[in-house]
Design a protein around this motif. Sequence first.
Motif, PDB file in Angstrom:
ATOM      1  N   ARG A 181      33.071  42.062  30.638  1.00 46.99           N
ATOM      2  CA  ARG A 181      32.993  40.878  31.698  1.00 46.99           C
ATOM      3  C   ARG A 181      32.431  39.724  30.628  1.00 46.99           C
ATOM      4  NH1 ARG A 181      30.499  39.401  37.598  1.00 46.99           N
ATOM      5  NH2 ARG A 181      30.839  36.908  37.477  1.00 46.99           N
ATOM      6  N   GLN A 182      31.451  40.247  29.931  1.00 38.78           N
ATOM      7  CA  GLN A 182      30.634  39.222  29.143  1.00 38.78           C
ATOM      8  C   GLN A 182      31.616  38.715  27.988  1.00 38.78           C
ATOM      9  OE1 GLN A 182      27.591  40.671  26.259  1.00 38.78           O
ATOM     10  NE2 GLN A 182      26.221  39.388  27.580  1.00 38.78           N
ATOM     11  N   ASN A 184      34.805  38.910  27.974  1.00 37.83           N
ATOM     12  CA  ASN A 184      36.103  37.966  28.504  1.00 37.83           C
ATOM     13  C   ASN A 184      35.524  36.488  28.567  1.00 37.83           C
ATOM     14  OD1 ASN A 184      38.144  40.036  28.599  1.00 37.83           O
ATOM     15  ND2 ASN A 184      37.678  40.541  30.602  1.00 37.83           N
ATOM     16  N   ASP A 185      34.275  36.429  29.398  1.00 38.74           N
ATOM     17  CA  ASP A 185      33.751  35.122  29.482  1.00 38.74           C
ATOM     18  C   ASP A 185      33.308  34.160  28.166  1.00 38.74           C
ATOM     19  OD1 ASP A 185      34.005  35.344  32.178  1.00 38.74           O
ATOM     20  OD2 ASP A 185      31.675  36.150  32.433  1.00 38.74           O
ATOM     21  N   ARG A 188      36.803  33.061  26.436  1.00 36.15           N
ATOM     22  CA  ARG A 188      37.207  32.128  27.156  1.00 36.15           C
ATOM     23  C   ARG A 188      36.603  30.771  26.658  1.00 36.15           C
ATOM     24  NH1 ARG A 188      37.758  35.530  31.688  1.00 36.15           N
ATOM     25  NH2 ARG A 188      39.983  36.582  31.961  1.00 36.15           N
TER      26      ARG A 188
END
Length: 476
Positions: A181-182, A184-185, A188
Amino acid sequence: MSDFRQPGPPGRRRLDGVKDEDSRYEAVRSRDARFDGVFFFAVETTGIYCRPSCPAVTPKRSNVRFFATAAAAQGSGFRACRRCRPDAVPGSAEWNVRADVVGRAMRLIADGVVDREGVAGLAARLGYSARQVQRQLTGELGAGPVALARAQRAHAARVLLQTTGLPVTEIAFAAGFASVRQFNDTVRAVYATTPSELRASAPHRARTATPSAGIPLRLAHRGPYPAGPVFDLLEREAVPGVEDVSGTPGTRTYRRTLRLPHGTGIAAVDERPHTGRGAHPGGWLDARVHLTDLRDLTTAVQRLRRLFDLDADPYAVDERLGADARLAPLVAARPGLRSPGAADPEELAVRALVGRDEAARLVQRYGKRLDAPCGTLTHLFPEAAVLAGAEPGGTLGALTAALADGTVRLGPGADRDEAEAALAAVPGLDDRTIAGIRTRALGDPDVAPPGPGVPDSWRPWRSYALNHLRAAGELE
Protein backbone atom coordinates in the motif's frame (compact mmCIF):
# COMPACT_ATOMS: atom_id res chain seq x y z
CA MET A 1 31.77 26.36 15.51
CA SER A 2 29.21 23.55 15.22
CA ASP A 3 29.56 21.63 11.99
CA PHE A 4 25.88 22.34 11.42
CA ARG A 5 27.02 25.88 10.60
CA GLN A 6 30.21 25.31 8.71
CA PRO A 7 30.44 27.44 5.56
CA GLY A 8 30.71 25.71 2.20
CA PRO A 9 34.10 25.34 0.55
CA PRO A 10 35.59 28.19 -1.47
CA GLY A 11 35.99 28.22 -5.20
CA ARG A 12 32.43 27.20 -6.07
CA ARG A 13 31.07 30.33 -7.70
CA ARG A 14 29.11 28.43 -10.28
CA LEU A 15 26.88 26.80 -7.69
CA ASP A 16 26.72 29.84 -5.45
CA GLY A 17 25.68 31.86 -8.49
CA VAL A 18 22.31 30.11 -8.66
CA LYS A 19 21.28 30.61 -5.05
CA ASP A 20 18.95 33.46 -5.96
CA GLU A 21 15.75 32.58 -7.81
CA ASP A 22 16.28 34.94 -10.74
CA SER A 23 19.57 33.21 -11.58
CA ARG A 24 17.88 29.84 -11.27
CA TYR A 25 15.13 30.90 -13.61
CA GLU A 26 17.74 31.99 -16.16
CA ALA A 27 19.27 28.50 -15.91
CA VAL A 28 15.82 26.99 -16.54
CA ARG A 29 15.13 29.33 -19.44
CA SER A 30 18.42 28.35 -21.10
CA ARG A 31 17.84 24.65 -20.28
CA ASP A 32 21.27 24.52 -18.65
CA ALA A 33 22.11 20.88 -17.93
CA ARG A 34 24.99 21.92 -15.69
CA PHE A 35 22.45 22.50 -12.94
CA ASP A 36 20.59 19.20 -13.20
CA GLY A 37 20.58 17.80 -9.68
CA VAL A 38 21.80 21.08 -8.18
CA PHE A 39 18.20 22.29 -7.89
CA PHE A 40 14.73 21.45 -9.20
CA PHE A 41 11.89 23.67 -10.37
CA ALA A 42 8.16 23.10 -10.19
CA VAL A 43 5.29 24.66 -12.13
CA GLU A 44 2.28 25.57 -10.03
CA THR A 45 -0.17 25.52 -12.94
CA THR A 46 0.69 21.93 -13.91
CA GLY A 47 1.69 20.41 -10.56
CA ILE A 48 4.88 19.01 -12.12
CA TYR A 49 8.53 19.38 -11.09
CA CYS A 50 11.46 19.12 -13.50
CA ARG A 51 15.21 19.27 -13.88
CA PRO A 52 16.58 22.63 -15.17
CA SER A 53 17.33 21.20 -18.61
CA CYS A 54 13.78 19.96 -19.21
CA PRO A 55 12.99 20.41 -22.95
CA ALA A 56 9.38 21.43 -22.31
CA VAL A 57 8.18 24.97 -22.96
CA THR A 58 9.63 27.32 -20.34
CA PRO A 59 6.92 28.30 -17.84
CA LYS A 60 6.24 31.85 -16.77
CA ARG A 61 8.42 33.07 -13.94
CA SER A 62 5.37 33.79 -11.78
CA ASN A 63 4.35 30.11 -11.93
CA VAL A 64 7.72 28.64 -10.96
CA ARG A 65 8.94 27.46 -7.55
CA PHE A 66 12.44 26.19 -6.78
CA PHE A 67 13.54 23.32 -4.55
CA ALA A 68 16.89 22.04 -3.34
CA THR A 69 15.83 18.39 -3.63
CA ALA A 70 13.31 16.26 -5.47
CA ALA A 71 11.98 15.19 -2.07
CA ALA A 72 11.13 18.80 -1.21
CA ALA A 73 9.22 19.18 -4.48
CA GLN A 74 7.35 15.96 -3.83
CA GLY A 75 6.57 17.04 -0.28
CA SER A 76 4.96 20.19 -1.65
CA GLY A 77 2.61 18.11 -3.79
CA PHE A 78 4.40 18.17 -7.15
CA ARG A 79 4.86 15.04 -9.28
CA ALA A 80 7.84 14.14 -11.42
CA CYS A 81 7.92 15.18 -15.06
CA ARG A 82 7.59 12.16 -17.35
CA ARG A 83 9.57 13.90 -20.07
CA CYS A 84 12.77 14.91 -18.30
CA ARG A 85 12.67 12.32 -15.48
CA PRO A 86 14.11 14.56 -12.75
CA ASP A 87 14.60 11.57 -10.45
CA ALA A 88 17.31 10.25 -12.80
CA VAL A 89 19.68 13.23 -12.62
CA PRO A 90 23.18 13.01 -11.13
CA GLY A 91 23.30 13.77 -7.42
CA SER A 92 24.32 17.22 -6.32
CA ALA A 93 28.09 17.49 -6.10
CA GLU A 94 27.59 19.47 -2.91
CA TRP A 95 26.90 16.32 -0.88
CA ASN A 96 30.24 14.78 -1.83
CA VAL A 97 32.18 17.98 -1.18
CA ARG A 98 30.66 19.08 2.08
CA ALA A 99 32.11 17.71 5.31
CA ASP A 100 29.38 19.03 7.61
CA VAL A 101 26.46 17.05 9.02
CA VAL A 102 24.11 17.81 6.11
CA GLY A 103 26.63 16.51 3.58
CA ARG A 104 27.38 13.43 5.69
CA ALA A 105 23.67 12.79 6.19
CA MET A 106 22.96 12.99 2.48
CA ARG A 107 25.72 10.47 1.74
CA LEU A 108 24.32 8.08 4.34
CA ILE A 109 20.76 8.45 3.07
CA ALA A 110 21.97 7.74 -0.46
CA ASP A 111 23.62 4.57 0.86
CA GLY A 112 20.25 3.40 2.21
CA VAL A 113 20.88 3.86 5.93
CA VAL A 114 17.41 5.28 6.66
CA ASP A 115 15.76 2.30 4.95
CA ARG A 116 17.85 -0.14 6.99
CA GLU A 117 18.21 1.61 10.35
CA GLY A 118 15.61 4.37 10.41
CA VAL A 119 16.14 8.00 11.34
CA ALA A 120 17.46 6.97 14.76
CA GLY A 121 20.20 4.92 13.07
CA LEU A 122 21.10 7.83 10.81
CA ALA A 123 21.32 10.20 13.77
CA ALA A 124 23.44 7.75 15.77
CA ARG A 125 25.93 7.46 12.93
CA LEU A 126 26.19 11.24 12.78
CA GLY A 127 26.49 11.67 16.53
CA TYR A 128 23.45 13.96 16.88
CA SER A 129 19.89 13.56 18.03
CA ALA A 130 17.20 12.61 15.53
CA ARG A 131 15.51 15.96 16.20
CA GLN A 132 18.66 17.91 15.36
CA VAL A 133 19.17 16.02 12.12
CA GLN A 134 15.51 16.42 11.14
CA ARG A 135 15.59 20.16 11.85
CA GLN A 136 18.77 20.82 9.93
CA LEU A 137 17.84 18.81 6.84
CA THR A 138 14.35 20.28 6.71
CA GLY A 139 15.62 23.81 7.24
CA GLU A 140 18.27 23.63 4.53
CA LEU A 141 16.78 21.19 2.02
CA GLY A 142 13.05 21.48 2.55
CA ALA A 143 12.74 17.77 3.38
CA GLY A 144 13.65 15.57 6.30
CA PRO A 145 15.43 12.20 6.19
CA VAL A 146 12.23 10.17 5.79
CA ALA A 147 11.11 12.24 2.79
CA LEU A 148 14.57 12.09 1.22
CA ALA A 149 14.67 8.32 1.62
CA ARG A 150 11.13 8.05 0.22
CA ALA A 151 12.14 9.91 -2.94
CA GLN A 152 15.07 7.55 -3.34
CA ARG A 153 12.80 4.52 -2.91
CA ALA A 154 10.45 5.87 -5.58
CA HIS A 155 13.34 6.14 -8.03
CA ALA A 156 14.49 2.58 -7.28
CA ALA A 157 10.93 1.36 -7.79
CA ARG A 158 10.68 3.07 -11.17
CA VAL A 159 13.94 1.50 -12.32
CA LEU A 160 12.78 -1.97 -11.30
CA LEU A 161 9.33 -1.51 -12.81
CA GLN A 162 10.70 -0.35 -16.13
CA THR A 163 13.71 -2.65 -16.49
CA THR A 164 12.61 -5.96 -14.97
CA GLY A 165 9.71 -8.34 -15.26
CA LEU A 166 9.51 -8.89 -11.51
CA PRO A 167 6.07 -9.00 -9.91
CA VAL A 168 4.96 -5.66 -8.55
CA THR A 169 4.75 -7.04 -5.00
CA GLU A 170 8.41 -8.12 -5.10
CA ILE A 171 9.43 -4.72 -6.44
CA ALA A 172 7.64 -2.95 -3.59
CA PHE A 173 9.75 -4.64 -0.95
CA ALA A 174 12.93 -4.66 -3.06
CA ALA A 175 12.71 -0.87 -3.38
CA GLY A 176 12.54 -0.55 0.41
CA PHE A 177 8.83 0.03 1.04
CA ALA A 178 7.30 -1.38 4.19
CA SER A 179 4.06 -2.40 2.49
CA VAL A 180 2.47 -2.70 -0.94
CA ARG A 181 0.00 0.00 0.00
CA GLN A 182 2.80 2.43 0.87
CA PHE A 183 4.47 1.56 -2.43
CA ASN A 184 1.30 2.17 -4.45
CA ASP A 185 0.56 5.46 -2.68
CA THR A 186 4.13 6.73 -3.21
CA VAL A 187 4.23 5.85 -6.91
CA ARG A 188 0.89 7.59 -7.45
CA ALA A 189 2.05 10.67 -5.54
CA VAL A 190 5.42 10.96 -7.26
CA TYR A 191 4.56 9.89 -10.81
CA ALA A 192 0.78 10.52 -10.95
CA THR A 193 0.22 6.98 -12.20
CA THR A 194 -0.09 3.45 -10.90
CA PRO A 195 2.85 1.04 -10.78
CA SER A 196 1.30 -1.03 -13.58
CA GLU A 197 0.85 2.03 -15.77
CA LEU A 198 4.39 3.17 -15.02
CA ARG A 199 5.67 -0.23 -16.11
CA ALA A 200 3.60 -0.17 -19.28
CA SER A 201 5.03 3.22 -20.26
CA ALA A 202 8.54 1.76 -20.69
CA PRO A 203 9.64 0.27 -24.03
CA HIS A 204 8.98 -3.47 -24.05
CA ARG A 205 12.63 -4.27 -24.76
CA ALA A 206 13.60 -2.51 -21.52
CA ARG A 207 11.59 -4.96 -19.44
CA THR A 208 13.55 -8.09 -20.24
CA ALA A 209 15.90 -8.04 -17.25
CA THR A 210 15.68 -10.74 -14.59
CA PRO A 211 17.62 -11.15 -11.34
CA SER A 212 19.83 -13.78 -13.05
CA ALA A 213 20.48 -11.54 -16.07
CA GLY A 214 21.07 -8.47 -13.96
CA ILE A 215 19.46 -5.05 -13.88
CA PRO A 216 20.54 -2.69 -16.68
CA LEU A 217 21.26 0.84 -15.52
CA ARG A 218 22.33 4.17 -16.90
CA LEU A 219 24.55 5.91 -14.37
CA ALA A 220 24.12 9.58 -15.22
CA HIS A 221 26.89 12.12 -14.88
CA ARG A 222 27.12 15.88 -15.24
CA GLY A 223 29.26 17.42 -17.97
CA PRO A 224 32.14 15.75 -19.84
CA TYR A 225 33.44 12.44 -18.52
CA PRO A 226 36.81 11.25 -19.83
CA ALA A 227 36.37 7.59 -18.93
CA GLY A 228 39.79 6.47 -20.19
CA PRO A 229 41.89 7.59 -17.21
CA VAL A 230 39.37 6.11 -14.74
CA PHE A 231 39.39 2.73 -16.49
CA ASP A 232 43.19 2.89 -16.79
CA LEU A 233 43.43 3.26 -13.01
CA LEU A 234 40.92 0.49 -12.32
CA GLU A 235 42.75 -1.83 -14.73
CA ARG A 236 46.12 -1.18 -13.04
CA GLU A 237 44.66 -1.77 -9.60
CA ALA A 238 42.34 -4.71 -10.36
CA VAL A 239 42.68 -7.48 -7.77
CA PRO A 240 42.16 -10.95 -9.30
CA GLY A 241 39.11 -12.75 -7.99
CA VAL A 242 37.41 -9.50 -6.95
CA GLU A 243 37.77 -7.36 -10.09
CA ASP A 244 38.55 -7.63 -13.75
CA VAL A 245 38.79 -5.30 -16.73
CA SER A 246 38.25 -6.72 -20.21
CA GLY A 247 38.26 -5.28 -23.71
CA THR A 248 40.40 -2.71 -25.44
CA PRO A 249 40.78 0.96 -24.45
CA GLY A 250 37.64 2.84 -25.35
CA THR A 251 35.38 -0.20 -25.09
CA ARG A 252 36.45 -1.80 -21.81
CA THR A 253 34.18 -3.31 -19.18
CA TYR A 254 35.01 -3.15 -15.49
CA ARG A 255 33.47 -5.82 -13.26
CA ARG A 256 33.68 -6.38 -9.54
CA THR A 257 32.06 -8.19 -6.65
CA LEU A 258 30.21 -6.26 -3.97
CA ARG A 259 29.48 -7.00 -0.34
CA LEU A 260 26.13 -5.38 0.39
CA PRO A 261 23.89 -5.05 3.46
CA HIS A 262 21.46 -7.82 2.48
CA GLY A 263 23.62 -10.02 0.27
CA THR A 264 26.21 -9.89 -2.48
CA GLY A 265 26.39 -8.44 -5.95
CA ILE A 266 28.36 -8.33 -9.17
CA ALA A 267 28.49 -5.06 -11.08
CA ALA A 268 29.67 -4.42 -14.62
CA VAL A 269 30.30 -0.89 -15.95
CA ASP A 270 31.16 -0.10 -19.55
CA GLU A 271 33.67 2.46 -20.69
CA ARG A 272 31.65 4.78 -22.88
CA PRO A 273 33.16 7.48 -25.11
CA HIS A 274 31.60 10.84 -24.36
CA THR A 275 28.72 11.51 -26.74
CA GLY A 276 27.23 14.68 -25.24
CA ARG A 277 26.39 17.53 -27.56
CA GLY A 278 26.05 21.26 -27.12
CA ALA A 279 27.64 23.70 -24.75
CA HIS A 280 26.71 21.79 -21.60
CA PRO A 281 27.15 18.10 -22.39
CA GLY A 282 26.31 15.27 -20.06
CA GLY A 283 25.77 11.58 -20.38
CA TRP A 284 25.93 8.27 -18.59
CA LEU A 285 27.84 5.05 -18.12
CA ASP A 286 26.03 1.84 -18.98
CA ALA A 287 26.03 -0.69 -16.14
CA ARG A 288 24.46 -3.96 -15.15
CA VAL A 289 24.06 -5.13 -11.56
CA HIS A 290 23.43 -8.72 -10.43
CA LEU A 291 22.11 -8.93 -6.86
CA THR A 292 21.29 -11.81 -4.57
CA ASP A 293 18.80 -9.50 -2.81
CA LEU A 294 17.11 -6.70 -4.74
CA ARG A 295 16.83 -4.58 -1.61
CA ASP A 296 20.50 -3.76 -2.20
CA LEU A 297 19.87 -1.97 -5.52
CA THR A 298 20.07 1.59 -4.16
CA THR A 299 23.18 0.85 -2.12
CA ALA A 300 24.93 -0.87 -5.03
CA VAL A 301 24.18 2.04 -7.37
CA GLN A 302 25.48 4.63 -4.91
CA ARG A 303 28.69 2.70 -4.36
CA LEU A 304 29.30 2.59 -8.10
CA ARG A 305 28.58 6.30 -8.33
CA ARG A 306 31.19 7.00 -5.66
CA LEU A 307 33.73 4.68 -7.29
CA PHE A 308 33.38 6.44 -10.66
CA ASP A 309 32.90 9.94 -9.14
CA LEU A 310 29.70 10.43 -11.13
CA ASP A 311 28.20 13.18 -8.96
CA ALA A 312 31.15 15.54 -9.41
CA ASP A 313 30.73 19.08 -10.71
CA PRO A 314 33.37 19.23 -13.48
CA TYR A 315 32.54 22.83 -14.34
CA ALA A 316 33.45 24.11 -10.89
CA VAL A 317 36.61 21.98 -10.80
CA ASP A 318 37.77 22.98 -14.27
CA GLU A 319 37.04 26.66 -13.66
CA ARG A 320 39.34 26.79 -10.63
CA LEU A 321 42.12 24.52 -11.88
CA GLY A 322 42.03 25.94 -15.41
CA ALA A 323 43.00 29.33 -14.01
CA ASP A 324 46.37 27.92 -12.88
CA ALA A 325 49.21 28.31 -15.40
CA ARG A 326 50.62 24.84 -14.74
CA LEU A 327 47.28 23.04 -14.85
CA ALA A 328 45.52 25.01 -17.60
CA PRO A 329 46.83 22.91 -20.53
CA LEU A 330 46.11 19.69 -18.62
CA VAL A 331 42.54 20.76 -17.91
CA ALA A 332 42.08 21.74 -21.55
CA ALA A 333 43.34 18.32 -22.63
CA ARG A 334 41.09 16.39 -20.24
CA PRO A 335 38.05 18.49 -19.29
CA GLY A 336 35.96 16.85 -16.62
CA LEU A 337 38.68 14.53 -15.31
CA ARG A 338 37.37 12.68 -12.27
CA SER A 339 38.79 11.66 -8.91
CA PRO A 340 37.72 8.01 -8.45
CA GLY A 341 36.54 6.87 -5.03
CA ALA A 342 35.89 3.40 -3.66
CA ALA A 343 33.10 0.85 -3.84
CA ASP A 344 34.14 -0.45 -0.40
CA PRO A 345 36.04 2.05 1.79
CA GLU A 346 37.47 -0.55 4.19
CA GLU A 347 38.68 -2.70 1.31
CA LEU A 348 40.32 0.37 -0.24
CA ALA A 349 42.14 1.14 3.02
CA VAL A 350 43.62 -2.35 3.19
CA ARG A 351 44.62 -2.27 -0.48
CA ALA A 352 46.21 1.17 -0.09
CA LEU A 353 48.39 -0.30 2.64
CA VAL A 354 49.41 -3.65 1.17
CA GLY A 355 49.33 -3.11 -2.61
CA ARG A 356 47.76 -5.14 -5.41
CA ASP A 357 49.80 -8.35 -5.21
CA GLU A 358 49.42 -8.77 -1.46
CA ALA A 359 45.73 -7.92 -1.73
CA ALA A 360 45.35 -10.75 -4.25
CA ARG A 361 46.95 -13.15 -1.78
CA LEU A 362 44.60 -12.03 0.98
CA VAL A 363 41.60 -12.57 -1.30
CA GLN A 364 42.60 -16.11 -2.21
CA ARG A 365 43.41 -17.06 1.36
CA TYR A 366 40.72 -15.28 3.37
CA GLY A 367 38.11 -13.96 0.94
CA LYS A 368 34.63 -15.46 0.95
CA ARG A 369 33.99 -17.48 -2.18
CA LEU A 370 30.85 -16.57 -4.12
CA ASP A 371 28.08 -19.15 -4.18
CA ALA A 372 27.89 -18.61 -7.93
CA PRO A 373 31.24 -17.41 -9.35
CA CYS A 374 31.03 -15.41 -12.56
CA GLY A 375 34.01 -15.97 -14.82
CA THR A 376 37.12 -14.63 -13.11
CA LEU A 377 35.04 -13.09 -10.30
CA THR A 378 35.14 -15.69 -7.56
CA HIS A 379 35.48 -13.96 -4.18
CA LEU A 380 34.46 -11.09 -1.98
CA PHE A 381 37.33 -9.12 -0.50
CA PRO A 382 37.91 -10.39 3.07
CA GLU A 383 36.23 -8.43 5.84
CA ALA A 384 38.37 -6.42 8.24
CA ALA A 385 37.39 -8.63 11.20
CA VAL A 386 38.48 -11.75 9.32
CA LEU A 387 41.85 -10.25 8.46
CA ALA A 388 42.35 -8.92 11.99
CA GLY A 389 41.87 -12.43 13.37
CA ALA A 390 43.87 -14.23 10.69
CA GLU A 391 46.88 -11.91 10.48
CA PRO A 392 46.91 -9.82 13.66
CA GLY A 393 50.53 -8.69 13.47
CA GLY A 394 52.08 -5.56 12.03
CA THR A 395 50.42 -2.55 10.48
CA LEU A 396 47.89 -4.67 8.59
CA GLY A 397 46.70 -6.26 11.83
CA ALA A 398 46.51 -2.90 13.57
CA LEU A 399 44.55 -1.31 10.71
CA THR A 400 42.07 -4.15 10.28
CA ALA A 401 41.50 -4.35 14.03
CA ALA A 402 40.77 -0.60 14.12
CA LEU A 403 38.36 -0.98 11.21
CA ALA A 404 36.68 -4.00 12.77
CA ASP A 405 36.07 -2.42 16.18
CA GLY A 406 35.01 0.97 14.80
CA THR A 407 38.04 2.92 15.98
CA VAL A 408 38.50 3.90 12.33
CA ARG A 409 35.27 4.68 10.48
CA LEU A 410 35.39 5.14 6.72
CA GLY A 411 31.73 4.80 5.67
CA PRO A 412 29.88 7.42 3.63
CA GLY A 413 28.87 9.34 6.75
CA ALA A 414 32.31 9.38 8.36
CA ASP A 415 33.79 12.62 9.63
CA ARG A 416 36.89 13.00 7.46
CA ASP A 417 39.03 14.79 10.02
CA GLU A 418 38.17 12.30 12.75
CA ALA A 419 38.90 9.42 10.41
CA GLU A 420 42.29 10.85 9.48
CA ALA A 421 43.18 11.33 13.13
CA ALA A 422 42.21 7.73 13.86
CA LEU A 423 44.26 6.49 10.92
CA ALA A 424 47.25 8.49 12.12
CA ALA A 425 47.05 6.60 15.41
CA VAL A 426 47.46 3.22 13.67
CA PRO A 427 51.08 2.10 14.22
CA GLY A 428 53.09 2.03 11.01
CA LEU A 429 50.56 3.79 8.78
CA ASP A 430 52.44 6.56 6.96
CA ASP A 431 51.13 9.97 5.90
CA ARG A 432 51.10 9.16 2.19
CA THR A 433 48.93 6.08 2.69
CA ILE A 434 46.59 8.07 4.92
CA ALA A 435 46.28 10.75 2.24
CA GLY A 436 45.41 8.09 -0.32
CA ILE A 437 42.74 6.62 1.95
CA ARG A 438 41.26 10.04 2.62
CA THR A 439 41.11 10.77 -1.11
CA ARG A 440 39.63 7.46 -2.26
CA ALA A 441 37.83 5.85 0.68
CA LEU A 442 36.45 9.09 2.12
CA GLY A 443 35.94 10.80 -1.23
CA ASP A 444 37.65 14.01 -0.16
CA PRO A 445 38.13 16.28 -3.20
CA ASP A 446 40.83 18.38 -1.55
CA VAL A 447 43.68 16.14 -0.42
CA ALA A 448 47.37 16.70 -1.03
CA PRO A 449 50.03 14.10 -0.19
CA PRO A 450 52.75 15.11 2.26
CA GLY A 451 55.55 17.20 0.89
CA PRO A 452 55.91 20.45 -1.05
CA GLY A 453 54.58 21.30 -4.47
CA VAL A 454 50.79 21.49 -4.02
CA PRO A 455 49.78 25.16 -3.84
CA ASP A 456 46.79 26.37 -1.86
CA SER A 457 45.49 28.01 -5.04
CA TRP A 458 44.35 24.54 -6.14
CA ARG A 459 41.93 24.35 -3.22
CA PRO A 460 39.29 23.00 -2.83
CA TRP A 461 40.10 20.58 -5.68
CA ARG A 462 43.63 19.39 -4.95
CA SER A 463 42.67 15.72 -5.39
CA TYR A 464 41.55 16.54 -8.93
CA ALA A 465 44.67 18.60 -9.60
CA LEU A 466 46.90 15.68 -8.67
CA ASN A 467 44.89 13.38 -10.93
CA HIS A 468 45.59 15.75 -13.82
CA LEU A 469 49.30 15.55 -13.07
CA ARG A 470 49.16 11.75 -12.92
CA ALA A 471 47.19 11.51 -16.16
CA ALA A 472 49.84 13.67 -17.82
CA GLY A 473 52.64 11.47 -16.51
CA GLU A 474 54.03 14.12 -14.17
CA LEU A 475 53.30 12.08 -11.02
CA GLU A 476 53.40 8.36 -10.29
